[in-house]
Design a protein around this motif. Structure first.
Motif, PDB file in Angstrom:
ATOM      1  N   UNK A 458       0.843  -1.180   0.000  1.00  0.00           N
ATOM      2  CA  UNK A 458       0.000   0.000   0.000  1.00  0.00           C
ATOM      3  C   UNK A 458       0.886   1.240   0.000  1.00  0.00           C
ATOM      4  N   UNK A 459       0.707   2.069  -0.982  1.00  0.00           N
ATOM      5  CA  UNK A 459       1.489   3.300  -1.006  1.00  0.00           C
ATOM      6  C   UNK A 459       0.609   4.372  -1.616  1.00  0.00           C
ATOM      7  N   UNK A 460       1.137   5.561  -1.672  1.00  0.00           N
ATOM      8  CA  UNK A 460       0.267   6.621  -2.165  1.00  0.00           C
ATOM      9  C   UNK A 460       0.001   6.383  -3.648  1.00  0.00           C
ATOM     10  N   UNK A 519      -3.281  10.823   9.833  1.00  0.00           N
ATOM     11  CA  UNK A 519      -2.751  11.189   8.525  1.00  0.00           C
ATOM     12  C   UNK A 519      -2.686   9.954   7.643  1.00  0.00           C
ATOM     13  N   UNK A 520      -2.246   8.875   8.235  1.00  0.00           N
ATOM     14  CA  UNK A 520      -2.140   7.647   7.469  1.00  0.00           C
ATOM     15  C   UNK A 520      -3.505   7.221   6.964  1.00  0.00           C
ATOM     16  N   UNK A 523      -4.689   9.273   4.118  1.00  0.00           N
ATOM     17  CA  UNK A 523      -3.938   8.883   2.935  1.00  0.00           C
ATOM     18  C   UNK A 523      -4.407   7.551   2.411  1.00  0.00           C
ATOM     19  N   UNK A 524      -4.647   6.638   3.370  1.00  0.00           N
ATOM     20  CA  UNK A 524      -5.106   5.306   2.999  1.00  0.00           C
ATOM     21  C   UNK A 524      -6.444   5.367   2.282  1.00  0.00           C
ATOM     22  N   UNK A 527      -5.986   6.613  -1.188  1.00  0.00           N
ATOM     23  CA  UNK A 527      -5.386   5.638  -2.098  1.00  0.00           C
ATOM     24  C   UNK A 527      -6.379   4.568  -2.498  1.00  0.00           C
TER      25      UNK A 527
END
Lengths: 733, 340
Positions: A458-460, A519-520, A523-524, A527
């Motif tokens: 999992x990444x941006x 924040x994660x 972002x998650x 994504x």
């Protein structure tokens, strides 16, 4: 004792046949040893007692006793010819030994007489051939037998047979400490050309780390030649003392020792069966790690995956181990010897990693170990190795790729399996995909590559988009229906892996005070949402390209089955509705499966949205993540279209979705279709035509197998009645 | 241009000196948004630094030519001279695990025995004995671009002469050296257990290279891969080497281009007088001590148009395979020779 012996024994490194006799040996050993240590006189008494207490009919035992006493009293040379007494006793011993085996003291007597030189060679041979232990062999008997060899009274052939017997029976000897003390004696016997192969084998079985001294290894270099038995022993020396000896074994040799066991094989198997209850598979004598080294490369001669071997070359690391020894009084456990899960558990504190980390991919035990060790260097070593290997072996960079493709496929399969095992993607693999997808033809190693896509960490998404989505979309649009479905399948798995990962993270960081989570999480959510939108986009285009193929629609709706449940199933505050390009083809599909799938999805969307609304109302607090009113609006538009279409027969009038199927009455009139309004309701829907016919035929009320449709009707169409029942019933969903 | 479809040079395999504009878009993005999921997955933990650098094989847009002498004072001139005028084959090496500079002697002993054992397959050899083959590992001081760089390592295989002559000297049959590429951003974040000597150069029989390489791979868990030089990087070399001042002998600057033809490929050799090339480069280069991608492109374009004027051949449609100047020569197969 024995257990420790086996575990640390070097022989396992070379997978030499060794049996685990521990289970029954422990019981037998004490008894066996006691009897042997008894003095002769006592033995006689005991024997007499035994014979006195013999049960009627047990006369064979009597005969054996007599025979043993006879052999024990042999003091001078006795010829075989015309010696009926000897003949008789010999036959008795043979028949009983083959049937039941001999007691330790019986073996002791017979060994002594066979090596004494008092009997003819043929007799000695016959005796040695029937020396089959019923349980164990006393170490003392072996030691005294060896001492008789030194006297040199017996012939060469008897000596040879004795050595073979010793090798075959090695595992039945109750102790080996005194035998180890005789290491030097056996070593000297290497000089004898005939005995040499067997002495080598025996030394191979006897060698322990401490037996390899400088002297032995240097002396041994005199004896060496190309004979496999010498090479095998040397390679064992090298394993223990890489700083003293270096050897490279030729790849083609498979057997290194002559088979010593053959004479006693059947008898030994019988004993084992009797003692262990089960028949152990007779293991083959194989040296080395067992991977054939047929390789095209001059350079990097090993297969893609390095062999799993302990770290013996690097003095830096061996020194560290020594240091640890002093502190903990424990030796490190070499990886070659790790074969079972219980071994892993017992030695987990002193396990050594292989010298080449890439070899763990083949070793599930080490993968377990990796899972519980927190050492950054492991991942870095794997990362460097895998990144380079993928790059180097990648088939579509090579011109003559036919040859390597199968091998590369196997490698990718192993990588994928490892990722599944660890439930985690390798970042070297991710990089490889990013670098190679733009150059991929979409054909070579297809299923492997697509499966690896599902483990991209999992990444941006902005990072993923140019490297993954764009090349993949290009291939997607230009490839076959089957390829499209495969891509959708792997993207579904990717989504599921991300969501699972998120759930695990939630479990681990259940403490809400940890601020970085927020924040994660945002972002998650972004994504995941972008991935879903991407799939929605390619799905829309693909449906047009493939004329709304049912097969394709199935994979698309399968993807949305995961999407519609993200909130409840994975606790992620996100719901993305399918685009109209997916929704309408499914709604107006000619196929009951698609319609049913769509109904189920809409039902799950509703459950998720209702749950979200409830949570909002209960908590009252300002939730950080709220579904936007737009999501509800989209859902409502779809549901109106759906109800209008399936139930109220007003699909063409009431659909308010901008991309919906609302049509002017004028236009509808021009189509000259009779009863346009009804044409897509549940009775007339083309997808359900088969069921309608079935219904008429069977006059059955409930719709078999259409669970999704049933749930949808219950939740969204019968809602009016539900609302009247439960006034608290919430939400203007 | 890139017919073979080989992957272009990865950043850390770049052979040239430091790069300044090295932040990839990816790196910047991650830093700005502050979202870094990868740092939370285990296999990617601590690996983020690598991602930003190796993910994309772009050449930097600009390079600075260091004004100071690359060779430091502590360099052994004999050893350096040994490295010159030899054809070296390039390999890239991943960081070595648990390599220790303190153990070079021990490594030499073990590697000697390993080489001897490999050569006499099936016969064991005694470590440390006279095997007719002697491997020596030693440091190559002074070959550093920056202070953080690891010290280079020289590996030599010498064979003893058969005659028992007293002053018979060992004959070097193979040599290779590891060095650190300065400007390697990898260095800063690699844990202490790893030694970054990412470039390996070998001269001698390939069988020895294979033996030495596999020993290093087995012992230090690293990976050797053959390194090729892309036409783009060759163009960089052509430009940068042209710009260097050479006092002594001047050889022609020669560029070799390969034309994909059937049945046999055609090579075009383009030789330029070094002074002419230098004059052209001086007009192209704007800031002394700094080279940009545009300048390199312009330099090559000028050469191409000159060639086209005379021979009506568009060299830009061919593939640059070899560059040789008074300073050094390089071939796309990964062979390099430093002359001065």
């Amino acid at each position: 004792m024995h257990q420790r012996g086996t575990a640390k024994n070097p022989k396992q490194a070379f997978q030499v046949r060794r049996s685990s006799l521990s289970a029954w040996q422990i019981e037998e050993r004490t008894a066996g040893r006691k009897t042997v240590d008894l003095k002769r006189a006592q033995k006689h008494e005991k024997r007499k007692q035994q014979s006195a207490s013999v049960q009627p009919g047990n006369s064979t035992q009597d005969h054996l006793e007599q025979a043993l006493t006879y052999f024990e009293r042999v003091k001078d040379y006795i010829p075989l010819k015309k010696n009926e007494v000897l003949q008789k006793h010999l036959t008795t011993v043979e028949s009983i030994a083959l049937q039941r085996g001999l007691s330790p003291e019986g073996l002791d007597v017979l060994l002594n007489v066979a090596l004494s030189g008092h009997l003819a060679d043929t007799v000695n041979t016959r005796i040695l051939k029937c020396l089959i232990p019923a349980s164990v062999i006393a170490e003392n008997s072996v030691v005294s037998a060896v001492s008789r060899l030194c006297v040199g009274k017996c012939s060469g052939s008897t000596q040879l047979l004795f050595l073979r017997w010793l090798i075959a029976m090695f595992d039945f000897i109750d102790h080996k400490e005194k035998l180890h003390a005789l290491y030097g004696f056996f070593f000297c016997s290497l000089q004898d050309e005939k005995l040499c192969p067997y002495v080598c084998h025996l030394l191979y079985l006897l060698t322990r780390r401490e037996s390899v001294s400088i002297g032995f290894s240097l002396l041994f270099l005199f004896f060496q030649g190309m004979q496999p038995h010498l090479q095998a022993l040397l390679s064992l020396y090298k394993l223990f003392c890489p700083e003293l000896v270096s050897i490279t074994l030729p790849a083609k040799t498979k057997t290194y020792f002559k088979n010593s066991e053959s004479l006693w094989k059947a008898a030994i198997n019988t004993i084992r069966r009797r003692n262990q209850g089960t028949s152990p598979t007779s293991q083959q004598l194989i040296l080395g790690t067992g991977h054939p080294q047929s390789r095209k490369r001059k350079w990097n001669t090993q297969l893609i995956l390095p062999a799993c071997s302990a770290d013996t070359n690097n003095p830096t690391r061996s020194k560290e181990i020594n240091h640890a020894d002093i502190l903990s009084h424990s030796e490190s456990f070499p990886v070659e010897q790790l074969h079972t899960f219980s071994q892993l558990l017992q030695n987990i504190h002193c396990l050594e990693f292989p010298s080449q980390m890439g070899s763990v991919l083949r070793n599930s035990l080490l993968l377990h170990y990796i899972n519980c060790v927190k050492d950054e260097s492991i991942y870095l070593r794997l990362y460097y190795w895998m990144g380079q290997t993928l790059q180097e072996e990648c088939t579509w960079y090579k011109l003559d790729n036919q040859q390597y493709e199968e091998e590369f496929k196997d490698f990718l399969d192993i990588v994928y399996k490892t990722e599944c095992f660890l439930q985690e993607g390798f970042s070297s693999c991710e990089e490889f995909l990013y670098k190679s997808l733009p150059l991929w033809d979409g054909f070579c190693c297809r299923s492997q590559i697509l499966r690896l896509v599902s483990w991209i960490p999992l990444s941006s998404f902005s990072e993923m988009k140019p490297h993954l989505c764009e090349p993949l979309a290009q291939l997607f649009f230009t490839s076959s229906l089957y390829f499209k479905c495969s891509v959708l399948e792997s993207l579904k798995e990717l989504l599921q892996n991300w969501l699972n990962w998120h759930v695990i993270q939630l479990d681990m960081e259940s403490d809400p005070k940890i601020s970085p989570l927020n924040t994660t999480l945002s972002g998650l959510v972004n994504s995941v949402a972008e991935l879903i939108h991407f799939v929605g986009w390619i799905a829309t285009v693909a449906l047009r390209l493939e004329n709304n193929a049912t097969f394709l629609l199935y994979f698309i709706l399968d993807f949305y089955e995961t999407v519609c449940d993200v909130y409840l199933k994975y606790n992620l505050p996100l719901l993305v509705m399918p685009p109209p390009g997916v929704f309408y083809p499914a709604l107006l599909s000619m196929d009951a499966v698609s319609l049913n799938q769509l109904c189920y999805i809409m039902y799950r969307y509703r459950t998720n949205l209702v749950a979200a609304k409830e949570n909002e109302l209960i908590k009252k607090t300002i939730l950080q993540f709220k579904f936007s009113s737009q999501t509800y609006q989209e859902y409502n538009q779809y549901i109106m279209a759906m109800v209008g279409c399936l139930w109220t027969s007003s699909a063409f009038q009431k659909d308010i979705h901008p991309q919906g199927i609302r049509l002017d009455p004028e236009v509808l009139k021009k189509t000259k279709v009779q009863e346009v309004r009804n044409s897509f309701n549940i009775v007339h829907h083309p997808a359900l035509m088969g069921y309608a016919i079935l219904f008429l035929q069977q006059v059955r009320v409930h719709l078999t197998g259409l669970q999704g449709l049933k749930l949808f009707i219950e939740s969204s169409i019968n809602r009016v009645s539900q609302v009247s029942q439960t006034k608290s019933g919430n939400a203007q969903v | 241009m890139r017919r073979s479809g080989r992957p272009s040079l990865r950043r850390r395999q770049d052979m040239d000196t430091s790069d300044s504009g090295g932040v990839t878009p990816l790196g910047r993005k991650t830093a700005e948004t502050g979202i870094n999921f990868t740092s939370t997955t285990r296999f990617s933990r601590g690996l983020t630094f690598i991602r930003t650098h190796t993910l994309f094989g772009q050449s930097p847009a600009r390079r600075i030519i260091p004004q100071t002498c690359l060779l430091q004072e502590n360099a052994d001139p004999q050893k350096i001279a040994f490295l010159l005028r030899k054809q070296w084959t390039l390999y890239s090496v991943t960081p070595m695990y648990k390599f220790s500079y303190g153990n070079l002697k021990e490594y030499s002993r073990l590697l000697s025995a390993f080489v001897a054992a490999e050569k006499r397959k099936g016969l064991a050899v005694e470590v440390g004995n006279d095997l007719g083959i002697k491997v020596t590992l030693s440091t190559l001081l002074g070959l550093k671009g920056t202070d953080q760089d690891q010290v280079a390592i020289l590996v030599q295989i010498a064979s003893r002469s058969q005659l028992p002559c007293e002053n018979a000297e060992d004959k070097v049959v193979w040599s290779g050296w590891f060095c650190c590429i300065s400007g390697d951003d990898l260095l800063e974040s690699v844990p202490d257990d790893f030694t970054c000597l990412s470039l390996f150069l070998a001269n001698g029989a390939e069988s020895y290279t294979a033996i030495v390489g596999s020993w290093f791979q087995k012992t230090f868990d690293c990976y050797f891969s053959h390194l090729t030089i892309s036409p783009l990087n060759l163009a960089w070399m052509a430009a940068m080497w042209t710009g260097c001042k050479v006092d002594s002998h001047m050889a022609a600057t020669e560029l070799v281009f390969s034309v994909p033809c059937i049945p046999q490929s055609l090579d075009i050799s383009y030789a330029i007088h070094p002074e002419d090339a230098k004059a052209l480069w001086d007009t192209v280069q704007k800031t002394p001590g700094e080279v940009t991608q545009e300048e390199v492109n312009l330099f090559m374009d000028c050469l191409y148009s000159h060639f086209h004027r005379h021979f009506k051949i568009h060299l830009s449609a061919t593939r640059l395979v070899k560059v040789s100047t008074s300073i050094a020569s390089a071939h796309c197969d990964g062979n390099i020779k430093v002359l001065n």
